[in-house]
Write an enzyme that holds these catalytic residues in place. Structure first.
Site, PDB file in Angstrom:
ATOM      1  N   GLN A  70       3.988  15.007  18.149  1.00  0.00           N
ATOM      2  CA  GLN A  70       3.935  13.849  19.049  1.00  0.00           C
ATOM      3  C   GLN A  70       5.327  13.449  19.535  1.00  0.00           C
ATOM      4  O   GLN A  70       6.270  13.371  18.746  1.00  0.00           O
ATOM      5  CB  GLN A  70       3.295  12.644  18.364  1.00  0.00           C
ATOM      6  CG  GLN A  70       3.044  11.492  19.338  1.00  0.00           C
ATOM      7  CD  GLN A  70       2.507  10.242  18.664  1.00  0.00           C
ATOM      8  OE1 GLN A  70       3.253   9.539  17.995  1.00  0.00           O
ATOM      9  NE2 GLN A  70       1.210   9.972  18.826  1.00  0.00           N
ATOM     10  N   CYS A 100       2.913   2.924  20.901  1.00  0.00           N
ATOM     11  CA  CYS A 100       3.791   2.372  19.875  1.00  0.00           C
ATOM     12  C   CYS A 100       4.289   0.978  20.272  1.00  0.00           C
ATOM     13  O   CYS A 100       4.851   0.798  21.360  1.00  0.00           O
ATOM     14  CB  CYS A 100       4.974   3.303  19.643  1.00  0.00           C
ATOM     15  SG  CYS A 100       6.028   2.749  18.273  1.00  0.00           S
ATOM     16  N   GLY A 201      -8.114   2.412  13.914  1.00  0.00           N
ATOM     17  CA  GLY A 201      -7.963   0.975  13.743  1.00  0.00           C
ATOM     18  C   GLY A 201      -8.989   0.421  12.777  1.00  0.00           C
ATOM     19  O   GLY A 201     -10.187   0.470  13.038  1.00  0.00           O
ATOM     20  N   GLY A 224      -5.318   6.197   9.795  1.00  0.00           N
ATOM     21  CA  GLY A 224      -3.904   5.908   9.657  1.00  0.00           C
ATOM     22  C   GLY A 224      -3.586   5.267   8.325  1.00  0.00           C
ATOM     23  O   GLY A 224      -3.597   5.910   7.281  1.00  0.00           O
ATOM     24  N   ARG A 225      -3.335   3.957   8.347  1.00  0.00           N
ATOM     25  CA  ARG A 225      -2.878   3.271   7.131  1.00  0.00           C
ATOM     26  C   ARG A 225      -3.865   3.375   5.972  1.00  0.00           C
ATOM     27  O   ARG A 225      -3.469   3.259   4.816  1.00  0.00           O
ATOM     28  CB  ARG A 225      -2.570   1.812   7.454  1.00  0.00           C
ATOM     29  CG  ARG A 225      -1.301   1.640   8.299  1.00  0.00           C
ATOM     30  CD  ARG A 225      -1.034   0.188   8.627  1.00  0.00           C
ATOM     31  NE  ARG A 225      -2.041  -0.358   9.536  1.00  0.00           N
ATOM     32  CZ  ARG A 225      -2.156  -1.652   9.815  1.00  0.00           C
ATOM     33  NH1 ARG A 225      -1.341  -2.529   9.258  1.00  0.00           N
ATOM     34  NH2 ARG A 225      -3.083  -2.075  10.668  1.00  0.00           N
TER      35      ARG A 225
END
Length: 319
Positions: A70, A100, A201, A224-225
């Site tokens: 990326q 971002c 998300g 993600g997280r």
């Protein structure tokens, strides 16, 4: 499922995260079930110049495939040159970051700042598509803020410019990571284009990934997280989405094994000095469940080398 010419085995993928999705972490996630892994964002201007640090961040090996490199930027010529470097490094796909929310990136008119200018995004996609033979994808957000949803328009223009897939983080740029995501924007993007649509998300457990796919109609979910300290979420979600059995959470020995693999990989990748600076955050994600977590957290600060850390893990993880 295919992204251009690239086959993706199932819809559970690793989302790019700056300072997290480095090569050692991606390999762990790949081994634990992620079908597609994406590296952390790298400035296209540095990549185009073949800056040593930037190129190092784009390290990959054939066993990581399919893999995504990326980059971010706002100049078509620089994006095109940087995309060539991503392809030369051996990645399967080049991804352009338009989501971002970091202030320094926004201030330069890059990353999430471009969600206010869909035609500019299309020009950057077109430049990258012309420059490389591998598929070009993009990561976006719902829009610049809660009042302006530009994601469907961006996705349509990107598809027309040659993008092979789009990944939608279901929050606005202004929202950053605060508050809950709005998964419905992913559904609207899915309705707007024919190319594969991924989304992210609010996916913190395997069952969240299944709900996300059902509620949005997306082709894939990018975690993600929710995978930080818990890369097993990929094999758990993969099993559910393919109709398999529920995969039990890892035991302490398995947590220790994967943590040591990751940390050893970081020492090899970064060298002792930088790996030690990263160590407290990396290790504490995996150690949150420990009954003596506070003691472990304090002790990590005293670690001087990899052997010290191995001893510390044996003391706290092995009962």
């Amino acid at each position: 499922m295919r992204i251009g010419s690239i086959a993706v085995a199932h819809p559970i993928i690793l989302a790019p995260m700056e300072e997290h999705t480095n090569f050692p972490f991606r390999m762990v996630c790949k081994q634990l079930g992620a079908s597609l892994v994406c590296g952390e964002r790298v400035d296209a201007s540095d990549v185009a110049k073949r800056d040593r640090r930037a190129v190092k961040l784009l390290y990959t090996v054939p066993t990581e495939k399919p893999s995504v490199g990326q980059i971010s930027g706002n100049d078509p010529l620089i994006i095109a040159e940087a995309a060539k470097v991503v392809a030369e490094q051996g990645f399967s796909i080049v991804d352009l970051n338009f989501e971002c929310p970091i202030r320094r990136l926004i201030g330069r008119g890059e990353g999430g700042a471009l969600m206010s200018d869909p035609p500019a995004i299309a020009r950057l996609i077109e430049a990258a598509v012309r420059a490389v033979d591998i598929p070009v994808t993009l990561k976006i957000r719902s829009g610049p803020d809660g009042e302006h949803e530009t994601a469907p328009e961006v996705a349509r223009l990107a598809e027309s410019a040659g993008a092979a897939a789009v990944d939608v983080h279901a929050r606005s740029v202004a929202q950053s990571y605060v508050g809950g995501p709005d998964w419905s924007v992913v559904a609207r993007v899915k309705q707007a284009v024919r190319i594969p649509v991924f989304g992210s998300g609010g996916v913190r457990e395997a069952i969240d990934a299944i709900r996300f796919l059902k509620d949005t109609g997306a082709d894939g979910v990018a975690i993600g997280r929710g995978c930080l300290g818990n890369p097993w979420i990929f094999q758990q979600a993969r099993s559910l989405v393919t109709g398999g059995a529920v995969v039990a959470p890892p035991n302490t020995a398995e947590r220790a094994r994967v943590l040591l693999q990751l940390v050893a990989g970081e020492f090899d990748f970064y060298g002792n000095h930088l790996a030690l600076k990263r160590l407290p955050r990396v290790a504490c994600y995996f150690a949150k469940f420990l009954p003596d977590f506070n003691t472990f957290r304090d002790a990590v600060q005293q670690v001087k080398n990899l052997n010290d850390f191995k001893r510390l893990v044996r003391q706290h993880f092995v009962r």
